[in-house]
Scaffold this active site. Structure first.
Site, mmCIF file in Angstrom:
data_model
loop_
_atom_site.group_PDB
_atom_site.id
_atom_site.type_symbol
_atom_site.label_atom_id
_atom_site.label_comp_id
_atom_site.label_asym_id
_atom_site.label_seq_id
_atom_site.Cartn_x
_atom_site.Cartn_y
_atom_site.Cartn_z
ATOM 1 N N ASP A 50 0.838 -1.194 0.000
ATOM 2 C CA ASP A 50 0.000 0.000 0.000
ATOM 3 C C ASP A 50 0.874 1.245 0.000
ATOM 4 O O ASP A 50 2.010 1.239 0.503
ATOM 5 C CB ASP A 50 -0.915 0.010 1.221
ATOM 6 C CG ASP A 50 -1.989 -1.066 1.155
ATOM 7 O OD1 ASP A 50 -2.248 -1.577 0.050
ATOM 8 O OD2 ASP A 50 -2.561 -1.393 2.212
ATOM 9 N N TYR A 73 4.403 -9.196 7.798
ATOM 10 C CA TYR A 73 4.015 -7.815 8.082
ATOM 11 C C TYR A 73 4.184 -7.497 9.568
ATOM 12 O O TYR A 73 4.064 -8.378 10.415
ATOM 13 C CB TYR A 73 2.528 -7.583 7.754
ATOM 14 C CG TYR A 73 2.132 -7.851 6.322
ATOM 15 C CD1 TYR A 73 2.107 -6.830 5.384
ATOM 16 C CD2 TYR A 73 1.756 -9.140 5.919
ATOM 17 C CE1 TYR A 73 1.724 -7.069 4.075
ATOM 18 C CE2 TYR A 73 1.372 -9.389 4.611
ATOM 19 C CZ TYR A 73 1.353 -8.353 3.693
ATOM 20 O OH TYR A 73 0.964 -8.599 2.405
ATOM 21 N N TYR A 130 -5.288 -9.928 2.558
ATOM 22 C CA TYR A 130 -5.509 -8.530 2.908
ATOM 23 C C TYR A 130 -5.392 -8.401 4.427
ATOM 24 O O TYR A 130 -6.327 -8.724 5.174
ATOM 25 C CB TYR A 130 -6.884 -8.065 2.439
ATOM 26 C CG TYR A 130 -7.028 -7.972 0.936
ATOM 27 C CD1 TYR A 130 -6.397 -6.952 0.217
ATOM 28 C CD2 TYR A 130 -7.802 -8.884 0.231
ATOM 29 C CE1 TYR A 130 -6.530 -6.845 -1.162
ATOM 30 C CE2 TYR A 130 -7.945 -8.785 -1.154
ATOM 31 C CZ TYR A 130 -7.305 -7.767 -1.840
ATOM 32 O OH TYR A 130 -7.447 -7.671 -3.199
#
Length: 436
Positions: free
Chosen positions: A245, A311, A383
């Site tokens: 992103d 992440y 996601y």
């Protein structure tokens, strides 16, 4: 007919040069050129018939109309066209006049041979000129993916279309500042022109300030121009292994990418110097490492190779959360398969469907009862923001759903992008054949 009888029939068809005479017998005996085969056949017939030996100049040949005597000339034309371009491999192709192709077939018909017996003119011409090009340019022929391709047009003397195929540089990048997209992002309002209609003509676009882009900088903008300059190319196209992103950082081991350089005139840039140049110019916004020459197959690998991602997330909760409740929710998420309907934030540009993705590992701690830090390793395409928020029920299960508390990712960092079944960096995808 035996060999000599066929050779005699070919000679009786009209004046024919040694190369054209030998070409229908190219599959006989190795280590000979077609011209040597033709000369031997002409000699054999002359001896057998006790006739004077007479050779035929290629300029008088009814089949090739002199082209078999111009191999050296065409090779020199190619070498001239290649001046200023660095390459290791090449290929030669030829546009043959229809009349010569027709003559090539008629030649064999005259001797009752198959129309494709031996070697056809086009193949022989490519090979003979190609051998000479290799010697003149100190390069090697490559029939699969050459650095350059020379296309010869025999209908126009010296007409060489010289095609320089792209070069590819692989590396990994880290994005160290937020609000930087991976690739250039043209303004939707002005279509990238930077202008909008006004009563008195055109003026700068209000949306992008006249730049034509929604963001002033991009990873592509920091990297591609330097690679293009280092290889003296006409354009560089950036290919990433997925993308993070705009508001996310890319840290850790970095994200694989390939810079594809069109029309490069240099193919051996100093990788260390190029890395230093990119990193110095980016001034801490972006870093690259591991730059090296790749094959064209690496573009597809970077774009299609299945990858898992790790992440780190800062999370904010709408209500107080206890340590035990967070630990229990994370235990339930770890190892689970998540159903994710296309998130609302990307629904305008992605197909509306439900995907399943696996959460491999997830752990986290609370900083206080409303804030925490999570680290997650998951399947590519997961996601993660929606895994936390639930996206109004479009992701199930979710951290928010398990806790019964609204949750939002306030900062996202990508730590690693690695191949699922094997690393991105496999020897066969690099020009030097070396793994990382």
């Amino acid at each position: 007919m035996n060999l000599t009888e066929r050779a005699r029939a070919l000679l009786e068809s009209g004046p024919i040069c040694d190369a054209c005479l030998g070409r229908p017998f190219a599959d006989r005996s190795f280590g000979l050129t077609n011209a040597q085969r033709g000369r031997a056949l002409r000699t054999t017939v002359a001896l057998e018939d006790d006739d004077p030996y007479e050779s035929t100049d290629p300029e008088e040949c009814w089949v090739c109309e002199g082209h078999c005597g111009r191999y050296d000339e065409w090779a020199e034309h190619v070498a001239e066209a290649a001046e200023g371009v660095a390459f290791d491999t090449y290929q030669v192709g030829t546009r043959v006049p229809p009349l010569i192709e027709e003559n090539d077939v008629l030649l064999r018909e005259e001797a009752g041979m198959d129309e494709d017996a031996g070697e056809l003119f086009k193949s022989a011409f490519n090979r003979e000129v190609g051998k000479r090009v290799g010697r003149l340019t100190d390069s090697e022929v490559d029939f699969d993916r050459p650095d350059v391709l020379a296309l010869l047009n025999l209908e126009r003397e010296g007409d060489v279309e010289f095609q320089v195929n792209p070069a590819f540089v692989y590396g990994r990048y880290r994005k160290l500042e937020r609000d930087i997209p991976q690739t250039e992002w043209p303004c939707r309002e002005c279509g990238g022109s930077g202008k909008q209609l006004a009563p008195d003509g055109e003026e700068d676009c209000d949306h992008c300030g006249g730049s034509g882009y929604l963001y002033d900088d991009s990873v592509e903008g920091y990297v591609a121009p330097h690679v293009e300059d280092a290889m003296d190319g006409d354009e560089a196209v950036f290919h990433g292994a997925g993308r993070e992103d705009v508001d996310a950082l890319m840290l850790g081991t970095g994200r694989p990418f390939v810079a594809e350089v069109k029309e490069p005139r240099r193919r051996e840039p100093d990788a260390e110097a190029l890395e230093a140049e990119i990193n110095d110019a980016a001034d801490g916004a972006v870093e690259v490492e591991g730059l090296r020459l790749a094959t064209h197959e690496m573009v597809e690998r970077v774009k299609e190779h299945d990858a898992s991602k790790t992440y780190r997330m800062d999370v904010e909760f709408d209500e107080p959360v206890a340590d035990a409740a967070l630990a229990e929710a994370l235990d339930e998420l770890e190892g689970t398969t998540v159903d994710q309907h296309t998130p609302q934030r990307v629904d305008h540009r992605r197909a509306s469907l439900t995907r399943t993705r696996d959460v491999y590992e997830i752990e986290g701690d609370l900083d206080d009862d409303r804030h925490g830090t999570l680290e997650l390793h998951g399947e590519g395409g997961l996601y993660v923001k929606e895994l936390v928020s639930g996206d109004d029920g479009r992701t199930d299960p979710s951290l928010a759903g398990l806790l019964g508390v609204d949750a939002e990712v306030t900062a996202l960092d990508v730590i690693a992008v690695e191949g699922e079944s094997e690393p991105f960096e496999v020897a066969e995808f690099f020009r030097n054949g070396e793994e990382e």
